[in-house]
Design a protein around this motif. Structure first.
Motif, short mmCIF file in Angstrom:
data_model
loop_
_atom_site.label_atom_id
_atom_site.label_comp_id
_atom_site.label_asym_id
_atom_site.label_seq_id
_atom_site.Cartn_x
_atom_site.Cartn_y
_atom_site.Cartn_z
N ARG B 20 23.11 29.13 75.38
CA ARG B 20 24.57 28.95 75.45
C ARG B 20 25.06 28.96 76.90
O ARG B 20 25.98 28.22 77.26
N MET B 21 24.44 29.80 77.73
CA MET B 21 24.90 29.87 79.12
C MET B 21 24.44 28.64 79.91
O MET B 21 25.12 28.21 80.84
N VAL B 22 23.29 28.08 79.53
CA VAL B 22 22.87 26.82 80.15
C VAL B 22 23.88 25.73 79.79
O VAL B 22 24.36 24.99 80.65
N ASP B 23 24.25 25.69 78.50
CA ASP B 23 25.24 24.69 78.05
C ASP B 23 26.57 24.86 78.77
O ASP B 23 27.28 23.88 79.01
N ALA B 24 26.92 26.11 79.05
CA ALA B 24 28.21 26.37 79.70
C ALA B 24 28.19 25.95 81.17
O ALA B 24 29.20 26.09 81.87
N GLY B 25 27.04 25.47 81.64
CA GLY B 25 26.99 24.92 82.99
C GLY B 25 26.52 25.88 84.05
O GLY B 25 26.59 25.58 85.25
N SER B 166 27.37 41.55 83.64
CA SER B 166 26.59 41.26 82.43
C SER B 166 27.27 40.20 81.58
O SER B 166 28.49 40.04 81.61
N TYR B 167 26.42 39.50 80.83
CA TYR B 167 26.91 38.45 79.93
C TYR B 167 26.25 38.63 78.58
O TYR B 167 25.02 38.66 78.50
N PHE B 168 27.06 38.77 77.53
CA PHE B 168 26.55 38.93 76.17
C PHE B 168 27.09 37.77 75.32
O PHE B 168 28.05 37.94 74.57
N PRO B 169 26.48 36.61 75.41
CA PRO B 169 27.07 35.43 74.75
C PRO B 169 27.06 35.49 73.22
O PRO B 169 27.70 34.65 72.59
N LEU B 170 26.36 36.46 72.63
CA LEU B 170 26.28 36.49 71.17
C LEU B 170 27.32 37.43 70.54
O LEU B 170 27.35 37.55 69.31
N GLY B 171 28.12 38.08 71.36
CA GLY B 171 29.02 39.12 70.84
C GLY B 171 29.97 38.64 69.77
O GLY B 171 30.40 39.41 68.90
N GLY B 172 30.31 37.36 69.79
CA GLY B 172 31.26 36.84 68.82
C GLY B 172 30.60 36.13 67.65
O GLY B 172 31.27 35.49 66.84
N SER B 173 29.26 36.24 67.56
CA SER B 173 28.53 35.49 66.53
C SER B 173 27.92 36.41 65.50
O SER B 173 27.69 37.59 65.76
#
Lengths: 387, 365
Positions: B20-25, B166-173
């Protein structure tokens, strides 16, 4: 910008080897078959075998193709020691140097598990097996030695072992000598000629370390040397090694070896100059370049440098991000750098061994590669030491 | 766009987080932590997280995402800060949570520090937790949307400075969505089982594993009056609330099952009693870590004492060195050494290590 300085791990395919592969890959037959297709495959295989033998001063009957040098080392160490013990149960001792490649060291460990007594001969701080050490060991206890195995050029810091002298000494005791010569093929002095080195019984070489393809290597072994096979099947290679021979890989191997041997005096000189520039530059940056100082004992294409206070893991990552390939020069387990057995055997600490990087040069490198690396390094070293 | 390190465990969550973070650029570099001195070749069931197979899976994820991949060897730090600590805590009669220690001392400490020192802006992990920006721009930690997977408890040891990076891209999933996304992205780890147990105890036998370090330390199993009811081979084999494996030679007078209610490692005593003695009303906690500006004084909130346990409303009184938690309703089986994580609503306020407890009055059970 990308600079490849990991030629000791594998070196790019030489164009001539690539072409030889493409031509031979179009042949159809199994070299063991009797029909015309098979004869054509056989012709290519045998011509390649003869070229490889000629390039190394060997007899074509001495070339046994294997999947690579690991198999060749295993075949020599296990196959020769077992054959000798089968002939005489008293022959149950194996001597190896303390800086062998894992293919020999762990092959010997397997022999130890099978009841052999394995002795590691210590090396000096330059990584060299001193003749005195060997002659003392042989004089003290000359009995029961099935095999001696000694790396010709160390794969980590490039020390050149005095193989001719070692072979003569072993021969005077009637002990067969095997040498892993994977990193030695570029040396002008290397030969398997029986007239020159009668004491040398086996020699392991690999194609992809000299510009040939991966997946092919050879054990050069005297026709009368005692050896038993490790794998069982069709017995294609002198009944020592079974499996359909890979014709195209063999053709490419021969083409690469021909080219390397043809150009090796020139190549040796140009690599030596590159290495000297790199060595001087690294020393000026505070690195400790290890291994033999004398050019007679140091291969021109391998340089191992310890960067005090720097983690090799971090420096290699920063080098990679800058487009430069180098390596830790030692075994990796799950990608984790382990302290090199070779460095420990040379008397370095695990800390030193985890701060070391191997740069290895080859046919694609230019002086610009070295100057670029030396320009980038100060910044990378500053960043790596901040971690 | 930020330059980020994605911690890839070889599992599905960290893989999707990185993707997801790769996709976010962002410019993402993958790092797999080598934590085990002698890694297993492959993972057995749900156990372990640093086998050679996991390293391979992590590498294949990075290949698929087209990002560089490196292995960082933190096995020495992990041994010292997590494994040795785990053994020492059990030896002292406490029950530690090694995942919190790893987050506190390795992932968001040593690893994040190395990332920053190497010029990276921050760290991506596959934890289920949310980060939100406060009005003043500071970052706060919240529970994940997926209540079953929520991992805010094991992140309760993070400081605001660590959260900031920190980045937790799954927190909303929700987890099923994450697995489906992994499959859609062609990541081969899409079906890989979750890891639950302690990664460095590969067979899940904690007591047996500890015995290898601590050996035999025989002692007595006693009741609350000190009467000896049986013997044990090491108090570290027991944890508060444990009922099975006590091998008592006398049943309780009331015929009810007995539980471990206390461990006195120094005296080699394991104390057992009826279930009513497990209930705890007050927690005394030390060494608080604040995920948000420190909240001293008395305040209303909630506390969670182990991963995936329900939170309990409580009144908390905090000083720089200690937090006293007055639970609004008693909780069973709380062991010293466990971490108490403090919440206000969905927001994580901080955490502290439980040092002691006072039992609930029997009437309130």
């Amino acid at each position: 910008m990308r600079i490849y300085l990991d030629h000791a791990a594998t070196t790019p395919l030489l164009p001539g080897a690539g072409e030889a592969w493409q031509v031979a890959a179009r042949t159809v037959g199994n070299a063991s078959a009797t029909h015309s297709w098979g004869r054509e495959a056989r012709r290519i295989t045998e011509e390649s075998r003869e070229r490889i033998a000629a390039a190394l001063g060997a007899h074509s009957g001495e070339v046994v193709f294997t999947s690579g040098a690991t198999e060749a080392d295993n075949l020599a160490v296990l196959g020769m020691a077992e054959a000798r013990r089968q002939a005489d149960p008293q022959l149950n001792r194996v001597l190896i140097s303390a800086v062998e490649h894992p293919a020999v060291r762990l092959g010997a460990a397997e022999l130890a598990a099978r009841g052999f007594e394995v002795t590691e001969l210590p090396v000096d701080s330059q990584g060299l097996l001193r003749l005195g050490v060997l002659s003392d060991a042989l004089r003290r206890n000359p009995k029961g030695i099935a095999l001696l195995s000694c790396l010709w050029v160390n794969n980590e810091m490039g020390a050149i072992a005095p193989i001719p002298e070692i072979a003569a000494l072993a021969d005077s005791y009637g002990i067969p000598l095997h040498s892993d010569a994977v990193q030695a093929v570029g040396l002008p002095s290397i030969t398997f000629a029986a007239a020159t080195l009668p004491g040398l019984s086996g020699l392991s070489i690999s194609a992809h370390k000299i510009g040939g393809p991966m997946g092919i290597g050879a054990l050069l072994i005297r026709r009368d040397a005692p050896i038993v096979p490790l794998t069982y099947g069709g017995g294609q290679e002198r009944r020592i090694r079974s499996g359909t021979v890979p014709v195209a890989l063999i053709a490419a191997f021969a083409a690469a070896l021909d080219e390397v041997v043809l150009k090796r005096e020139l190549q040796y000189e140009s690599l030596r100059q590159l290495r000297n520039t790199l060595s001087d530059g690294l020393t000026a940056l505070g690195a400790n370049v290890i291994g033999p100082a004398h050019p007679n004992h140091q291969a021109p294409h391998i340089l191992y440098a310890i960067f005090p206070g720097v983690s090799a893991e971090t420096l290699l990552m920063l080098l990679d991000q800058a487009g430069i390939a180098a390596s830790a020069g030692s075994a990796c387990s799950a990608g984790v750098i382990q302290p090199s057995e070779t460095l420990l055997a040379m008397g370095y600490t695990p800390q030193d061994a985890l701060s070391g990087v191997r740069f290895s040069l080859g046919w694609t490198n230019t002086p610009t590669d070295i100057t670029t690396l030396l320009q980038l390094l100060p910044d990378l070293l500053t960043r790596a030491s901040s971690v | 766009m930020a330059r980020l390190i994605a911690a890839l465990s070889g599992g599905v969550d960290s893989a999707v987080a990185a993707a997801r973070m790769v996709d976010a650029g962002h410019e993402v570099t993958a790092v797999h932590l080598a934590l085990a001195r002698n890694p297993l070749l492959h993972r057995a069931g749900s156990r372990g997280c640093c086998s050679l197979e996991d390293a391979h899976d992590a590498k294949r994820v990075a290949d698929k995402l087209g990002i560089p991949f490196y292995i960082w060897d933190f096995s020495e730090q992990f041994q010292h800060a997590v494994v040795d600590d785990f053994v020492a805590e059990y030896a002292a009669g406490r029950t530690p949570n090694p995942c919190l220690r790893c987050n506190e001392r390795i992932k968001f400490a040593a690893m994040l520090e190395r990332a920053v020192a190497l010029g990276f802006d921050g760290l991506i992990t596959g934890h289920y937790a949310q980060l939100e920006q406060d009005l003043d721009g500071s970052v706060a930690l919240y529970r994940a949307t997926d209540g079953i997977k929520d991992q805010s408890y094991v992140l309760g040891v993070m400081t605001t400075a660590q959260l900031q990076r920190s980045y937790f891209p799954l927190g909303g999933s929700h987890k099923p969505e994450v697995r489906a996304e992994a499959a859609r992205r062609g990541l081969l780890v899409a079906d890989k089982p979750d890891s639950y147990d302690i990664c460095f105890i590969s067979d899940g036998d904690t007591a047996g594993w500890l015995a290898g370090f601590l050996g035999s330390r025989p002692g007595d199993i006693v009741d609350e009056t000190g009467q000896v009811l049986g013997h044990h081979d090491g108090s570290y084999r027991f944890t508060i609330g444990q009922r099975k494996g006590l091998a008592l030679n006398r049943p309780a007078p009331d015929g009810q099952p007995r539980y471990v209610v206390g461990i006195d490692a120094a005296a080699r005593k394991v104390i057992v009693a009826g279930r009513e003695h497990l209930a705890v009303q007050t927690l005394y906690c030390g060494e608080p870590i604040w995920c948000s500006p420190a909240q001293y004084g008395s305040w209303e909130g909630a506390v969670q004492v182990r991963a995936h346990a329900p939170e309990i409303p409580a009144t908390l009184t905090a000083t720089p060195d200690a937090v006293v938690v007055e639970l609004h309703s008693p909780v069973l089986g709380v062991a010293p050494g466990q971490s108490a994580v403090f919440y206000q609503g969905r927001r994580v306020i901080g955490s502290a290590t439980i040092i002691g407890t006072t039992p609930a009055k029997p009437a309130s059970v």
